[in-house]
Write an enzyme that holds these catalytic residues in place. Structure first.
Site, PDB file in Angstrom:
ATOM      1  N   TYR A  55     141.112  -6.585-113.478  1.00 44.34           N
ATOM      2  CA  TYR A  55     141.600  -7.549-112.439  1.00 44.34           C
ATOM      3  C   TYR A  55     142.952  -8.099-112.999  1.00 44.34           C
ATOM      4  O   TYR A  55     144.156  -7.926-112.212  1.00 44.34           O
ATOM      5  CB  TYR A  55     140.650  -8.564-111.964  1.00 44.34           C
ATOM      6  CG  TYR A  55     141.152  -9.883-111.189  1.00 44.34           C
ATOM      7  CD1 TYR A  55     141.797  -9.524-109.751  1.00 44.34           C
ATOM      8  CD2 TYR A  55     141.221 -11.003-111.559  1.00 44.34           C
ATOM      9  CE1 TYR A  55     142.208 -10.576-109.087  1.00 44.34           C
ATOM     10  CE2 TYR A  55     141.658 -11.926-110.519  1.00 44.34           C
ATOM     11  CZ  TYR A  55     142.035 -11.726-109.389  1.00 44.34           C
ATOM     12  OH  TYR A  55     142.599 -12.706-108.632  1.00 44.34           O
ATOM     13  N   ILE A  84     137.804  -5.309 -93.673  1.00 47.83           N
ATOM     14  CA  ILE A  84     137.314  -4.068 -93.408  1.00 47.83           C
ATOM     15  C   ILE A  84     135.866  -4.321 -92.843  1.00 47.83           C
ATOM     16  O   ILE A  84     135.226  -3.193 -92.276  1.00 47.83           O
ATOM     17  CB  ILE A  84     137.258  -3.411 -94.857  1.00 47.83           C
ATOM     18  CG1 ILE A  84     136.793  -2.083 -94.685  1.00 47.83           C
ATOM     19  CG2 ILE A  84     136.188  -4.328 -95.875  1.00 47.83           C
ATOM     20  CD1 ILE A  84     136.717  -1.199 -96.115  1.00 47.83           C
ATOM     21  N   GLN A  96     137.841 -15.507 -99.324  1.00 49.89           N
ATOM     22  CA  GLN A  96     138.154 -17.015 -99.619  1.00 49.89           C
ATOM     23  C   GLN A  96     139.068 -17.710 -99.183  1.00 49.89           C
ATOM     24  O   GLN A  96     139.246 -18.716 -98.439  1.00 49.89           O
ATOM     25  CB  GLN A  96     137.682 -17.470-100.821  1.00 49.89           C
ATOM     26  CG  GLN A  96     137.215 -18.463-101.412  1.00 49.89           C
ATOM     27  CD  GLN A  96     137.542 -18.932-102.948  1.00 49.89           C
ATOM     28  OE1 GLN A  96     138.065 -18.269-103.779  1.00 49.89           O
ATOM     29  NE2 GLN A  96     137.001 -20.213-103.331  1.00 49.89           N
TER      30      GLN A  96
HETATM   31  C1  AKB Z   1     138.625 -15.217-110.393  1.00 47.48           C
HETATM   32  O1  AKB Z   1     137.838 -15.826-110.863  1.00 47.48           O
HETATM   33  O2  AKB Z   1     138.619 -13.822-110.452  1.00 47.48           O
HETATM   34  C2  AKB Z   1     139.688 -15.599-109.300  1.00 47.48           C
HETATM   35  C3  AKB Z   1     140.982 -15.893-109.989  1.00 47.48           C
HETATM   36  C4  AKB Z   1     141.123 -16.980-110.998  1.00 47.48           C
HETATM   37  O3  AKB Z   1     142.086 -15.091-109.791  1.00 47.48           O
HETATM   38  N1  AKB Z   1     139.123 -16.849-108.731  1.00 47.48           N
END
Ligand code: AKB
Length: 320
Positions: free
Chosen positions: A147, A40, A17
């Site tokens: 994350y 990739i 994105q």
């Molecule tokens: C997500 O929603 O995981 C990403 C971010 C806020 O880093 N768009």
């Protein structure tokens, strides 16, 4: 007017994105011969007919190193990552990809004395114990997604490589990014991209977040401007070497829906929160980005209304 040294720039994860639009902007600055867009997936690279491309797996350290050496690369934008929602489905893989790839890029920068590295962080570094409104640069983080944990650890590694080895690594904590030139991939803020596609297709939109869930967001042209401003700021102005808070707008699903309904009066919405609601609830409502504004002159341009107008003007005729 700023002038830039015509250095070789490598973009890892260019077809995502952010990469899809950042690559275009970097080509405008450095020229198509100096920008190497890698991903990739071979088909994903087809859209880059204006710069050099290469299929590259960021986990293949030797391949990344070989490319950097043979092409005399001086700057790396390392954008490949597993985002928040996808990360929760396969936490160990998300950790491995997000961390191992960053560490190998930082090591390469140290060994090969690269000029600059860009690595995106995110509002996902914050967690449920973080102050929710106007979240400061320095505060409790305690992210609870894999994350977010990988972004927080990554920030510490960036600062470590800068302090210990002088690697010029720069980073921004992006809010949710909204653009119309590519489809998002696996984030919690993705609803705010999908909603425009549904409105234009004349379809009903089901939001996976509750109507009053506020999140920090940003239109892609602002995100590109911030990234380039940070990367071209004099080294001494970049005083934060973990990652800068960055902000533009904050809105809820109900508010973005209302901004679209002005243009598409028949558009309708309903709410069916899923596992992504808990992720959104753990993130801030709004961010204090005064350090970015002070250190390198950050200013955003797009309000929610202005972004909606721009997307609805361009998306209907945009081909993927
Ligand atoms: C997500 O929603 O995981 C990403 C971010 C806020 O880093 N768009």
């Amino acid at each position: 007017m700023l002038s830039f040294t015509m250095e070789r720039v490598l973009i890892i994860g260019a077809a995502g994105q952010l990469g899809s639009e950042l690559t275009q902007a970097l080509v405008t600055i450095y020229g198509g011969d100096n920008v190497i867009a890698t991903d990739i997936q071979p088909q994903a690279l087809e859209k880059f007919d204006y710069c050099r491309t290469k299929v590259l797996d960021v986990m293949d350290k030797e391949a990344v190193k070989g490319l950097v050496k043979t092409e005399n690369v001086k700057q790396i934008y390392h954008l490949a990552a597993v985002l928040s929602a996808t990360g929760e489905k396969n936490p160990l893989f998300a950790w491995q990809l997000n961390m191992d790839s960053l560490l190998s890029v930082l090591e390469l920068a140290r060994e090969e004395k690269l000029d600059k590295i860009y690595w995106p962080s995110s509002i996902a570094v914050f967690g449920p114990n973080t102050p929710k409104v106007n979240t400061p640069q320095y505060c409790v983080k305690e992210p609870n997604t894999v994350y977010g944990i990988s972004k927080q650890a990554g920030e510490r590694w960036c600062e470590y490589y800068f302090q210990k080895y002088g690697v010029d690594v720069r980073s921004l904590r992006y809010p949710g990014l909204i653009g119309y030139k590519s489809l998002p991939g696996g984030g919690t803020t993705d609803y705010a991209v999908d909603i425009y596609h549904k409105a234009i297709a004349g379809e009903h939109f089901v939001s996976f977040l509750k109507e009053d869930t506020y999140l920090p967001m940003m239109y892609m042209p602002d995100a590109i401007k911030a990234t380039l401003n940070l990367m071209h700021a004099p080294r001494e102005n970049v005083k934060i070497r973990s990652s800068y808070n960055l902000a533009a707008i904050s809105f809820s699903p109900k508010e973005i829906f209302e901004s679209i309904k002005i243009h598409y009066p028949d558009f309708s919405i309903s709410y069916a929160p899923d596992f992504r609601q808990a992720i959104a609830d753990s993130w801030p409502d709004s961010i204090d980005d005064s350090r970015a504004r002070e250190d390198w002159g950050w200013e955003h341009e797009y309000s929610l209304e202005k972004m909606t107008e721009d997307i609805l003007k361009h998306l209907p005729s945009y081909s993927f």
